[in-house]
Design a protein around this motif. Structure first.
Motif, mmCIF file in Angstrom:
data_model
loop_
_atom_site.group_PDB
_atom_site.id
_atom_site.type_symbol
_atom_site.label_atom_id
_atom_site.label_comp_id
_atom_site.label_asym_id
_atom_site.label_seq_id
_atom_site.Cartn_x
_atom_site.Cartn_y
_atom_site.Cartn_z
ATOM 1 N N SER A 41 0.832 -1.214 0.000
ATOM 2 C CA SER A 41 0.000 0.000 0.000
ATOM 3 C C SER A 41 0.859 1.253 0.000
ATOM 4 O O SER A 41 0.609 2.213 -0.749
ATOM 5 C CB SER A 41 -0.921 -0.008 1.227
ATOM 6 N N THR A 42 1.912 1.246 0.832
ATOM 7 C CA THR A 42 2.809 2.407 0.898
ATOM 8 C C THR A 42 3.539 2.612 -0.421
ATOM 9 O O THR A 42 3.694 3.749 -0.896
ATOM 10 C CB THR A 42 3.815 2.219 2.039
ATOM 11 N N ALA A 43 4.000 1.504 -1.038
ATOM 12 C CA ALA A 43 4.732 1.616 -2.300
ATOM 13 C C ALA A 43 3.825 2.118 -3.415
ATOM 14 O O ALA A 43 4.275 2.879 -4.291
ATOM 15 C CB ALA A 43 5.326 0.255 -2.666
ATOM 16 N N CYS A 44 2.559 1.712 -3.421
ATOM 17 C CA CYS A 44 1.622 2.202 -4.445
ATOM 18 C C CYS A 44 1.431 3.712 -4.325
ATOM 19 O O CYS A 44 1.429 4.441 -5.334
ATOM 20 C CB CYS A 44 0.279 1.486 -4.300
ATOM 21 N N ILE A 45 1.290 4.181 -3.094
ATOM 22 C CA ILE A 45 1.137 5.638 -2.880
ATOM 23 C C ILE A 45 2.401 6.360 -3.318
ATOM 24 O O ILE A 45 2.349 7.406 -3.993
ATOM 25 C CB ILE A 45 0.830 5.922 -1.397
ATOM 26 N N GLY A 46 3.567 5.804 -2.964
ATOM 27 C CA GLY A 46 4.835 6.424 -3.344
ATOM 28 C C GLY A 46 5.016 6.497 -4.840
ATOM 29 O O GLY A 46 5.519 7.500 -5.368
ATOM 30 N N LEU A 47 4.598 5.444 -5.560
ATOM 31 C CA LEU A 47 4.742 5.449 -7.010
ATOM 32 C C LEU A 47 3.817 6.489 -7.646
ATOM 33 O O LEU A 47 4.219 7.195 -8.591
ATOM 34 C CB LEU A 47 4.439 4.048 -7.564
ATOM 35 N N LYS A 48 2.585 6.602 -7.159
ATOM 36 C CA LYS A 48 1.673 7.614 -7.698
ATOM 37 C C LYS A 48 2.240 9.016 -7.507
ATOM 38 O O LYS A 48 2.174 9.851 -8.411
ATOM 39 C CB LYS A 48 0.316 7.493 -7.020
ATOM 40 N N GLN A 49 2.817 9.267 -6.345
ATOM 41 C CA GLN A 49 3.415 10.576 -6.087
ATOM 42 C C GLN A 49 4.611 10.818 -6.998
ATOM 43 O O GLN A 49 4.785 11.931 -7.534
ATOM 44 C CB GLN A 49 3.822 10.668 -4.622
ATOM 45 N N ALA A 50 5.437 9.753 -7.186
ATOM 46 C CA ALA A 50 6.623 9.907 -8.036
ATOM 47 C C ALA A 50 6.218 10.142 -9.487
ATOM 48 O O ALA A 50 6.852 10.942 -10.197
ATOM 49 C CB ALA A 50 7.501 8.664 -7.920
ATOM 50 N N GLU A 51 5.179 9.442 -9.956
ATOM 51 C CA GLU A 51 4.726 9.639 -11.332
ATOM 52 C C GLU A 51 4.167 11.039 -11.534
ATOM 53 O O GLU A 51 4.425 11.685 -12.563
ATOM 54 C CB GLU A 51 3.665 8.593 -11.674
ATOM 55 N N ALA A 52 3.393 11.536 -10.554
ATOM 56 C CA ALA A 52 2.845 12.892 -10.654
ATOM 57 C C ALA A 52 3.966 13.923 -10.654
ATOM 58 O O ALA A 52 3.951 14.890 -11.436
ATOM 59 C CB ALA A 52 1.880 13.144 -9.498
ATOM 60 N N ASN A 53 4.952 13.731 -9.795
ATOM 61 C CA ASN A 53 6.081 14.658 -9.726
ATOM 62 C C ASN A 53 6.881 14.638 -11.023
ATOM 63 O O ASN A 53 7.334 15.692 -11.516
ATOM 64 C CB ASN A 53 6.968 14.285 -8.538
ATOM 65 N N LEU A 54 7.060 13.444 -11.610
ATOM 66 C CA LEU A 54 7.823 13.343 -12.851
ATOM 67 C C LEU A 54 7.094 14.044 -13.993
ATOM 68 O O LEU A 54 7.725 14.740 -14.811
ATOM 69 C CB LEU A 54 8.060 11.859 -13.194
ATOM 70 N N ARG A 55 5.781 13.878 -14.060
ATOM 71 C CA ARG A 55 5.025 14.574 -15.109
ATOM 72 C C ARG A 55 5.166 16.084 -14.970
ATOM 73 O O ARG A 55 5.363 16.804 -15.965
ATOM 74 C CB ARG A 55 3.547 14.175 -15.028
ATOM 75 N N GLN A 56 5.074 16.565 -13.719
ATOM 76 C CA GLN A 56 5.178 18.006 -13.491
ATOM 77 C C GLN A 56 6.562 18.524 -13.867
ATOM 78 O O GLN A 56 6.697 19.593 -14.488
ATOM 79 C CB GLN A 56 4.865 18.317 -12.023
ATOM 80 N N GLU A 57 7.595 17.778 -13.519
ATOM 81 C CA GLU A 57 8.962 18.220 -13.821
ATOM 82 C C GLU A 57 9.231 18.202 -15.320
ATOM 83 O O GLU A 57 9.952 19.070 -15.830
ATOM 84 C CB GLU A 57 9.976 17.326 -13.100
ATOM 85 N N ARG A 58 8.655 17.254 -16.026
ATOM 86 C CA ARG A 58 8.838 17.223 -17.485
ATOM 87 C C ARG A 58 8.191 18.443 -18.128
ATOM 88 O O ARG A 58 8.763 19.059 -19.049
ATOM 89 C CB ARG A 58 8.224 15.938 -18.062
ATOM 90 N N ILE A 59 7.005 18.788 -17.655
ATOM 91 C CA ILE A 59 6.330 19.985 -18.200
ATOM 92 C C ILE A 59 7.143 21.234 -17.885
ATOM 93 O O ILE A 59 7.343 22.110 -18.753
ATOM 94 C CB ILE A 59 4.899 20.090 -17.607
ATOM 95 N N SER A 60 7.615 21.347 -16.660
ATOM 96 C CA SER A 60 8.390 22.525 -16.253
ATOM 97 C C SER A 60 9.698 22.612 -17.027
ATOM 98 O O SER A 60 10.112 23.701 -17.441
ATOM 99 C CB SER A 60 8.672 22.459 -14.745
ATOM 100 N N TYR A 61 10.355 21.462 -17.226
ATOM 101 C CA TYR A 61 11.639 21.478 -17.939
ATOM 102 C C TYR A 61 11.430 21.857 -19.407
ATOM 103 O O TYR A 61 12.213 22.615 -19.990
ATOM 104 C CB TYR A 61 12.307 20.113 -17.840
ATOM 105 N N ALA A 62 10.354 21.329 -19.981
ATOM 106 C CA ALA A 62 10.077 21.668 -21.380
ATOM 107 C C ALA A 62 9.781 23.154 -21.539
ATOM 108 O O ALA A 62 10.083 23.752 -22.583
ATOM 109 C CB ALA A 62 8.900 20.830 -21.899
#
Length: 368
Positions: free
Chosen positions: A300-321
């Motif tokens: 359960s903890t790892a699933c929450i962590g992955l969702k947060q990491a995926e959301a953060n990665l999407r945001q950083e890709r948009i910001s970097y672009a």
């Protein structure tokens, strides 16, 4: 059957008994009537031996199934990591091309390109290491299931689902180890009976039937006129003998009592071993239940962590672009995503392994 050749002939008051070529054939049947309980104890010991073989076979098979299951989920874990690292490598290759284009356009620095190249080298190292690990796990699973180490095993489980553990039982009555020790206690108790039976009387009944022949008696006799004439008499007959016997041990220098005492001590040791093993097995199953509950929490903890990491990665890709964040922030987000993916893989496969260990600890692991 017995044959005999006896020479010379036996002289019997002027006559000769010829036993050359004598034969005797017979059969003897013996039926014990009472043996102090040894017959019943021996029969029960034989039955216990058969039951022990069945339990030992079940124990061995359960261990093999558990080893195969653990090797299987370990192989899945490594293969998933290989697939994840290849996806990460593709991301870094794309980032390298973007950075190279930015450098040509004056929008990136040489340091940015070097950072990407360093990360690519790190990923290649991790990928090679994971692929080697997958080969070893494949060989380990092949060894457990008894096929050639060159066999390529393709796992069929592509999605792992977990359920919150509920109704977990700590019952260990199905454990083959417990069954084996219980049978050892019974066997030791019957060994006491066997030792005690050795100092008790035994009663038996036997019957023997024999047939003999080719025994000749040669001599002289007188005829009606009083003249001596030779004669030969052949003997053959059968004999039936029925006997009852009673054997009573009178004095054995105390060896019988010592055997009984030794058998009782071994029976006590078997009971103590059963009690000790039972406590250890109960601790094992309690630990297995704890591990399974903790493993589900980690999923359960790892699933929450992955969702947060995926959301953060999407945001950083948009910001970097959009040029709103440096390259280092994007690479940190990708590293965070990688760690989250790895944690989830380990948590899911770890849960399945702990599930197998729980079923084995309670003796309920499916063997078919």
């Amino acid at each position: 059957m017995t044959g005999a050749y006896i020479a010379p002939n036996i002289d019997m008051m002027g006559m000769q008994l010829q036993m050359r070529g004598m034969y005797m054939a017979g059969i003897t049947l013996t039926q014990p009537i009472y043996a102090g309980g040894r017959i019943r104890a021996g029969k029960r010991l034989a039955e216990i031996g058969c039951e022990s073989s069945i339990e030992n076979y079940r124990k061995t098979k359960m261990q093999v199934v558990a080893d195969a299951d653990i090797a299987y989920w370990s192989l899945i874990a490594v293969k998933w990591k290989v697939r994840m690292l290849r996806a990460y490598k593709a991301q870094m290759d794309t980032l390298y091309r973007q950075t190279q284009t930015g450098l040509d356009a004056g929008m990136a620095t040489d340091n940015d390109l070097l950072r990407v190249q360093a990360k690519q080298s790190e990923i290649n190292y991790q990928l090679n290491k994971a692929e080697s690990g997958a080969e070893l796990c494949n060989m380990s699973l092949c060894s457990v299931i008894g096929c050639s180490v060159d066999t390529r095993i393709v796992p069929t489980d592509t999605i792992i689902t977990t359920q919150p553990p509920s109704g977990l039982s700590a019952d260990i009555t199905l454990r083959p180890e417990l069954g084996l020790l219980g049978l050892q206690v019974k066997a030791a108790e019957h060994q006491v009976k066997m030792a005690r039976a050795e100092i008790l009387p035994t009663v038996g009944l036997s019957a023997n039937y024999s047939y003999y022949g080719n025994i000749k008696l040669n001599g002289m006799t007188a005829d009606a006129a009083g003249n001596a004439v030779p004669f030969t008499q052949n003997y053959k007959d059968d004999i039936l003998v029925v006997m009852a016997s009673v054997s009573i041990p009178v004095f054995n220098w105390g060896s019988g009592l010592k055997k009984i005492r030794k058998a009782k001590i071994e029976a006590d040791n078997a009971r103590l071993s059963l009690q000790k093993t039972e406590r250890l097995l109960r601790l094992e199953v309690e630990q297995a239940i704890t591990n399974l509950n903790n493993a589900h929490k980690l999923v359960s903890t790892a699933c929450i962590g992955l969702k947060q990491a995926e959301a953060n990665l999407r945001q950083e890709r948009i910001s970097y672009a959009a040029g709103l964040c440096p390259l280092s922030d994007l690479m940190d987000a990708q590293s965070q995503w990688l760690r989250a993916q790895s944690s989830l893989i380990e948590a899911l496969t770890g849960y399945k392994i702990y599930e197998t260990e729980y079923l084995k600890a309670t003796g309920r692991l499916p063997l078919d």
